[in-house]
Design an enzyme around this catalytic site. Structure first.
Site, PDB file in Angstrom:
ATOM      1  N   LYS A  25      37.647  52.773 -55.508  1.00 32.85           N
ATOM      2  CA  LYS A  25      39.034  52.284 -55.491  1.00 32.85           C
ATOM      3  C   LYS A  25      39.170  51.037 -54.614  1.00 32.85           C
ATOM      4  CE  LYS A  25      40.680  56.059 -53.683  1.00 32.85           C
ATOM      5  NZ  LYS A  25      39.396  56.798 -53.446  1.00 32.85           N
ATOM      6  N   ARG A 100      48.992  59.840 -52.421  1.00 30.27           N
ATOM      7  CA  ARG A 100      47.873  60.767 -52.436  1.00 30.27           C
ATOM      8  C   ARG A 100      48.335  62.218 -52.506  1.00 30.27           C
ATOM      9  NH1 ARG A 100      43.678  57.824 -49.552  1.00 30.27           N
ATOM     10  NH2 ARG A 100      41.830  59.054 -49.320  1.00 30.27           N
ATOM     11  N   ARG A 139      27.240  54.424 -47.929  1.00 25.03           N
ATOM     12  CA  ARG A 139      28.189  53.348 -47.602  1.00 25.03           C
ATOM     13  C   ARG A 139      28.036  52.919 -46.147  1.00 25.03           C
ATOM     14  NH1 ARG A 139      34.375  54.007 -48.850  1.00 25.03           N
ATOM     15  NH2 ARG A 139      34.054  55.996 -47.812  1.00 25.03           N
ATOM     16  N   ARG A 172      30.982  55.254 -41.582  1.00 27.08           N
ATOM     17  CA  ARG A 172      32.289  55.820 -41.238  1.00 27.08           C
ATOM     18  C   ARG A 172      32.110  57.282 -40.831  1.00 27.08           C
ATOM     19  NH1 ARG A 172      36.435  54.224 -46.064  1.00 27.08           N
ATOM     20  NH2 ARG A 172      36.923  56.436 -45.886  1.00 27.08           N
ATOM     21  N   ARG A 183      37.114  66.104 -47.582  1.00 27.09           N
ATOM     22  CA  ARG A 183      37.881  65.071 -48.317  1.00 27.09           C
ATOM     23  C   ARG A 183      37.925  65.395 -49.802  1.00 27.09           C
ATOM     24  NH1 ARG A 183      34.614  60.039 -46.679  1.00 27.09           N
ATOM     25  NH2 ARG A 183      35.993  58.844 -48.030  1.00 27.09           N
TER      26      ARG A 183
HETATM   27  P1  AP5 Z   1      34.685  52.267 -52.208  1.00 25.34           P
HETATM   28  O1  AP5 Z   1      35.196  51.139 -53.023  1.00 25.34           O
HETATM   29  O2  AP5 Z   1      34.799  52.161 -50.727  1.00 25.34           O
HETATM   30  O3  AP5 Z   1      35.327  53.648 -52.743  1.00 25.34           O
HETATM   31  P2  AP5 Z   1      36.737  54.304 -52.460  1.00 25.34           P
HETATM   32  O4  AP5 Z   1      37.143  55.017 -53.692  1.00 25.34           O
HETATM   33  O5  AP5 Z   1      37.699  53.304 -51.888  1.00 25.34           O
HETATM   34  O6  AP5 Z   1      36.301  55.357 -51.377  1.00 25.34           O
HETATM   35  P3  AP5 Z   1      36.948  55.760 -49.984  1.00 25.34           P
HETATM   36  O7  AP5 Z   1      35.976  56.770 -49.408  1.00 25.34           O
HETATM   37  O8  AP5 Z   1      37.246  54.576 -49.105  1.00 25.34           O
HETATM   38  O9  AP5 Z   1      38.244  56.425 -50.411  1.00 25.34           O
HETATM   39  P4  AP5 Z   1      39.023  57.458 -49.682  1.00 25.34           P
HETATM   40  O10 AP5 Z   1      40.145  57.594 -50.612  1.00 25.34           O
HETATM   41  O11 AP5 Z   1      38.351  58.722 -49.314  1.00 25.34           O
HETATM   42  O12 AP5 Z   1      39.237  56.793 -48.240  1.00 25.34           O
HETATM   43  P5  AP5 Z   1      40.463  56.025 -47.590  1.00 25.34           P
HETATM   44  O13 AP5 Z   1      39.906  54.949 -46.761  1.00 25.34           O
HETATM   45  O14 AP5 Z   1      41.516  55.719 -48.590  1.00 25.34           O
HETATM   46  O15 AP5 Z   1      33.161  52.516 -52.630  1.00 25.34           O
HETATM   47  C1  AP5 Z   1      32.392  53.536 -52.020  1.00 25.34           C
HETATM   48  C2  AP5 Z   1      30.902  53.086 -51.991  1.00 25.34           C
HETATM   49  O16 AP5 Z   1      30.418  52.976 -53.329  1.00 25.34           O
HETATM   50  C3  AP5 Z   1      30.685  51.709 -51.343  1.00 25.34           C
HETATM   51  O17 AP5 Z   1      29.492  51.725 -50.614  1.00 25.34           O
HETATM   52  C4  AP5 Z   1      30.589  50.732 -52.530  1.00 25.34           C
HETATM   53  O18 AP5 Z   1      29.784  49.629 -52.233  1.00 25.34           O
HETATM   54  C5  AP5 Z   1      29.977  51.632 -53.622  1.00 25.34           C
HETATM   55  N1  AP5 Z   1      30.467  51.305 -54.969  1.00 25.34           N
HETATM   56  C6  AP5 Z   1      31.735  50.960 -55.345  1.00 25.34           C
HETATM   57  N2  AP5 Z   1      31.801  50.774 -56.686  1.00 25.34           N
HETATM   58  C7  AP5 Z   1      30.555  51.028 -57.166  1.00 25.34           C
HETATM   59  C8  AP5 Z   1      29.984  50.997 -58.491  1.00 25.34           C
HETATM   60  N3  AP5 Z   1      30.731  50.686 -59.575  1.00 25.34           N
HETATM   61  N4  AP5 Z   1      28.698  51.303 -58.632  1.00 25.34           N
HETATM   62  C9  AP5 Z   1      27.937  51.644 -57.533  1.00 25.34           C
HETATM   63  N5  AP5 Z   1      28.410  51.659 -56.266  1.00 25.34           N
HETATM   64  C10 AP5 Z   1      29.705  51.369 -56.078  1.00 25.34           C
HETATM   65  O19 AP5 Z   1      41.078  57.177 -46.662  1.00 25.34           O
HETATM   66  C11 AP5 Z   1      40.368  57.668 -45.550  1.00 25.34           C
HETATM   67  C12 AP5 Z   1      41.202  58.733 -44.859  1.00 25.34           C
HETATM   68  O20 AP5 Z   1      42.454  58.170 -44.404  1.00 25.34           O
HETATM   69  C13 AP5 Z   1      41.611  59.921 -45.700  1.00 25.34           C
HETATM   70  O21 AP5 Z   1      40.603  60.916 -45.776  1.00 25.34           O
HETATM   71  C14 AP5 Z   1      42.857  60.411 -44.952  1.00 25.34           C
HETATM   72  O22 AP5 Z   1      42.498  61.112 -43.785  1.00 25.34           O
HETATM   73  C15 AP5 Z   1      43.516  59.104 -44.527  1.00 25.34           C
HETATM   74  N6  AP5 Z   1      44.475  58.606 -45.525  1.00 25.34           N
HETATM   75  C16 AP5 Z   1      44.407  57.424 -46.200  1.00 25.34           C
HETATM   76  N7  AP5 Z   1      45.445  57.300 -47.048  1.00 25.34           N
HETATM   77  C17 AP5 Z   1      46.170  58.438 -46.913  1.00 25.34           C
HETATM   78  C18 AP5 Z   1      47.344  58.908 -47.552  1.00 25.34           C
HETATM   79  N8  AP5 Z   1      47.981  58.189 -48.484  1.00 25.34           N
HETATM   80  N9  AP5 Z   1      47.814  60.119 -47.192  1.00 25.34           N
HETATM   81  C19 AP5 Z   1      47.217  60.856 -46.228  1.00 25.34           C
HETATM   82  N10 AP5 Z   1      46.091  60.474 -45.601  1.00 25.34           N
HETATM   83  C20 AP5 Z   1      45.565  59.259 -45.936  1.00 25.34           C
END
Ligand code: AP5
Length: 230
Positions: A25, A100, A139, A172, A183
């Site tokens: 994402k 979310r 990652r 991370r 998660r």
């Molecule tokens: P990446 O693009 O970083 O994937 P992502 O879907 O963004 O994964 P995240 O782990 O960042 O999402 P998340 O939703 O758990 O975390 P967030 O930061 O929002 O890609 C991942 C890896 O794959 C990278 O190494 C990339 O290079 C690789 N990759 C990408 N595309 C690829 C492809 N096509 N092929 C191969 N490799 C690829 O949230 C973190 C925490 O914050 C949550 O757990 C929660 O505690 C809190 N939080 C955030 N938002 C909220 C909310 N709205 N409500 C409550 N808590 C929240």
């Protein structure tokens, strides 16, 4: 090399990304935002910034994020509402990581008298679970400029060093095994229901995309979807 060069605006681009942790994402939201010339709003990045600055929000969110738990809805609704009220969001925005939960989706729907939810495109990125685990465990992340790399798929030019700003890359805390399991459980229980919520609300605006393909291929499809709605 992905070509996400900016394209002249034709109308507001309001985009929500759905998908499990590691679906790509953040990667795709950055490319889509750049292409359409609108801000990418990542709640994960905003929370990590608040933790680094030791703000009251960061102090509350930090322990929950480390364990892989979601941060309470009212906090998230508040920070997103503030951010969307800023002038740069006028031409549109790409939301990464919000909403979310059903409460956040309802909160988003009523922000600014419902204006932000008008003309919305919802992009749901699907990736098999074993690939999610591979992506999250490999990652590496830059705590200074928030750039993301992968030890195999997208390694930095110099091992452990950010290509963009030269800072040392880290893993991370919530990419470690126990937090990842939590998660994924939070996603299954609290975020996956949004697929039905948005799919039934406006089937024309809801698109599921196979995210288990090269970054540029996924981006090409997403760009086409957003363009076709403007
Ligand atoms: P990446 O693009 O970083 O994937 P992502 O879907 O963004 O994964 P995240 O782990 O960042 O999402 P998340 O939703 O758990 O975390 P967030 O930061 O929002 O890609 C991942 C890896 O794959 C990278 O190494 C990339 O290079 C690789 N990759 C990408 N595309 C690829 C492809 N096509 N092929 C191969 N490799 C690829 O949230 C973190 C925490 O914050 C949550 O757990 C929660 O505690 C809190 N939080 C955030 N938002 C909220 C909310 N709205 N409500 C409550 N808590 C929240």
């Amino acid at each position: 090399m992905v070509d996400a060069s900016p394209r002249a605006a034709a109308g507001p681009a309001r985009v929500i990304f759905l998908g499990p942790p590691g679906a790509g994402k953040g990667t795709q939201a950055g490319l889509v935002a750049r292409h359409f010339g609108v801000p990418k709003i990542s709640t994960g990045d905003m929370l990590r910034e608040a933790i680094a600055q030791k703000t009251p929000l960061g102090l509350q969110a930090g322990p929950l994020m480390e364990q892989g738990r979601l941060v309470p809805d009212p906090l998230l609704i508040g920070i997103v509402e503030d951010r969307l009220s800023q002038p740069d969001c006028g031409p549109g925005f790409v939301l990464d990581g919000f909403p979310r939960t059903l409460a956040q989706a309802e909160g988003f729907g009523t922000m600014a008298g419902g204006r932000h939810a008008g003309g919305l495109v919802v992009l749901n990125v699907e990736v098999p679970r074993e690939e999610l685990l591979r992506r999250l465990s490999g990652r590496r992340w830059c705590p200074d400029c928030q750039a993301t790399f992968h030890v195999h798929n997208d390694p930095p030019k110099q091992q452990g060093i950010c290509d963009r700003c030269g800072a040392s890359l880290i893993q991370r805390e919530d990419d470690k095994e126990t937090a990842v399991a939590r998660r994924l459980q939070e996603y299954d229980e609290r975020t996956a229901p949004l697929i039905g919520y948005y799919g039934q609300r406006d089937a024309q605006a809801f698109h599921t995309v196979d995210g288990h393909r090269p970054v540029e291929v996924v981006f090409g499809e997403l760009r086409g979807i957003v363009e076709s709605t403007r």
